[in-house]
Design an enzyme around this catalytic site. Sequence first.
Site: not given
Ligand SMILES: NC(=O)c1ccc[n+]([C@@H]2O[C@H](COP(=O)([O-])OP(=O)(O)OC[C@H]3O[C@@H](n4cnc5c(N)ncnc54)[C@H](O)[C@@H]3O)[C@@H](O)[C@H]2O)c1
Length: 532
Positions: A154, A223, A267, A269-270, A273, A296, A326, A329, A341-342, A415
């Site tokens: 991307i 998220t 985090s 990561y968050h 977002k 989400q 979780v 897992r 593991t909690v 944290v």
């Molecule tokens: N799974 C959950 O519980 C959950 C919860 C909240 C938010 N999300 C969000 O939903 C989205 C999808 O989650 P997921 O669990 O399917 O994750 P995932 O890692 O299985 O899917 C993401 C896909 O995007 C691809 N990707 C990442 N960066 C890329 C890039 N630069 N170019 C091309 N492809 C790229 C990865 O290879 C992967 O296949 C994410 O943004 C995640 O943060 C997921």
Amino acid sequence: MKLHNAHKTCWNCPAAILKGNVDFRACGQSLEAIRQRIEREGLLIECARLPDLGHFEPTITFEECPEWRPTKYGYLLENMRVMILGIDGYLGWTLALKLGALGCEVSGVDCFLRRKMVRELGADSVVPIYPMEERLKAAKEVLDIDIKFRKINILDREKLGQFMREVQPEAIVHYGEIPSAPYSMIDCDHAIQVQYNNVIGTLGLLFLMKEICPEASLIKLGTLGEYGAPLTGRPLFEGLFPADAILRWRGREWSLGGELTPRDPVSFYHVSKVQDTFNIYEACKYWWLRSYDVMQGVIYGVHTDEVAADPRLRTRLDVDEWFGTVVNRFVAQAILGMPLTVYGEGEQIRGFIALEDAMECMVRLISSPPEPGQYDVVNQVSGLYKVSELAETVARVAAEFGYDVKIQRVENPRVEADYHPFEVVSTKLPNELGFTPKVPLEVEIRRMFELLTQPHIVERIKKVAHLIRPRTWWSGEKRVVETLEVYRPGTRRRRGFKPKLITDRERFPTSKMEEVERAVEALGEGGDGDKG
Ligand SMILES: NC(=O)c1ccc[n+]([C@@H]2O[C@H](COP(=O)([O-])OP(=O)(O)OC[C@H]3O[C@@H](n4cnc5c(N)ncnc54)[C@H](O)[C@@H]3O)[C@@H](O)[C@H]2O)c1
């Protein structure tokens, strides 16, 4: 009898070319000013799908338009062109099959980053996943779905732009980010990788949409963790404050209505977002893009009808400390005979939703595009649970499968508050988009046991067993967490706060919901139907 999006008009439709006889976007004015101008001067549009109509007012409803077809998820644009970014992932692949089965023209990109990151950590998806070529072949063979796939990063805007020009998507679902909080906390390199990939990827996408497909809706995955868990107990509104929220200070009062609510990401990561949230919000404001930002909840589970149709169509499932969420897992630990593991007290509360329900929400959002310039947020969650409560539920279902499971409290490497109030507002999906959760927690956990106890999968779980217990500390420390206490399910008293999920369902007359359900039933078993 009305489907939930029957009343939406060309104004929401991605096929409407809004330039018409006045390019209101070029005016650079506020939504209110534009509305007034449109009321005064009128706005004529053209339809990309029905050019013979010439110029007309954007007042045809989805119910009236022959291009919108009724389905059990609302009216859906015939052969809608939906592009999924991150199509090889847990959610992306699952949604691609679901949309394909509904008759959408699905395209997608992925650079297989997730497969690479997982491999580098020595882990693997415990449900075997096939190479993309085989996935695509199986989708065609088993479900008769053609998916147009390109291997693209991307961040490579030139290649992504080329593909977008070719496809001309009417909706873009953006799943293509790195989805893991612990991964972003490993060290500086990982934090930078996550933020660069996610934030810059999304920012570049917004510029491409402006140039190539400004009418398409963007359904972007954020998220619930963007909000954190405010210790004041303030409800987690859906991204923006409601009209009647008031700020009081030194004897004066202001309405907060329409302002973005505070974020408190948990985090690096968050944080990525949250940064996306602001970039999308601005892009909608500056360029009249339209977007649903989906806050989400954590997704669990393995099942949709489409992924279960053939082993080659299965979606990934990870259980390691970085990418395993979780519930996933816990099920793996139960099968291994390892106490679940909690972290910490286990009284932390989070929002959850089953895979199948999450996919339904996405289809409903795609079928109900926002208006031009509209940035909207939905909290996509069907239940709020304490982590210890999830462990108890997994242990209970495990017992049905003959597993005697214990629970262990371990040091919390994150944290986060052990005890906190948690009140989540999720009113739009149930009331405006007609969504009712269909998959109770225990049902999906049962489906997981059915799949994950297959001998070849048990072997795969054993191979990653040593990667489940966390060693990534938010402090930067690197050591495996210690056990604090091991207990049998049902023996520990639950303390702390009771979560509250506000759906406002009761404020909407049941008769209205019944009417929608009857309309859906009238569509017949397959859920699809012709317009009467
Ligand atoms: N799974 C959950 O519980 C959950 C919860 C909240 C938010 N999300 C969000 O939903 C989205 C999808 O989650 P997921 O669990 O399917 O994750 P995932 O890692 O299985 O899917 C993401 C896909 O995007 C691809 N990707 C990442 N960066 C890329 C890039 N630069 N170019 C091309 N492809 C790229 C990865 O290879 C992967 O296949 C994410 O943004 C995640 O943060 C997921």
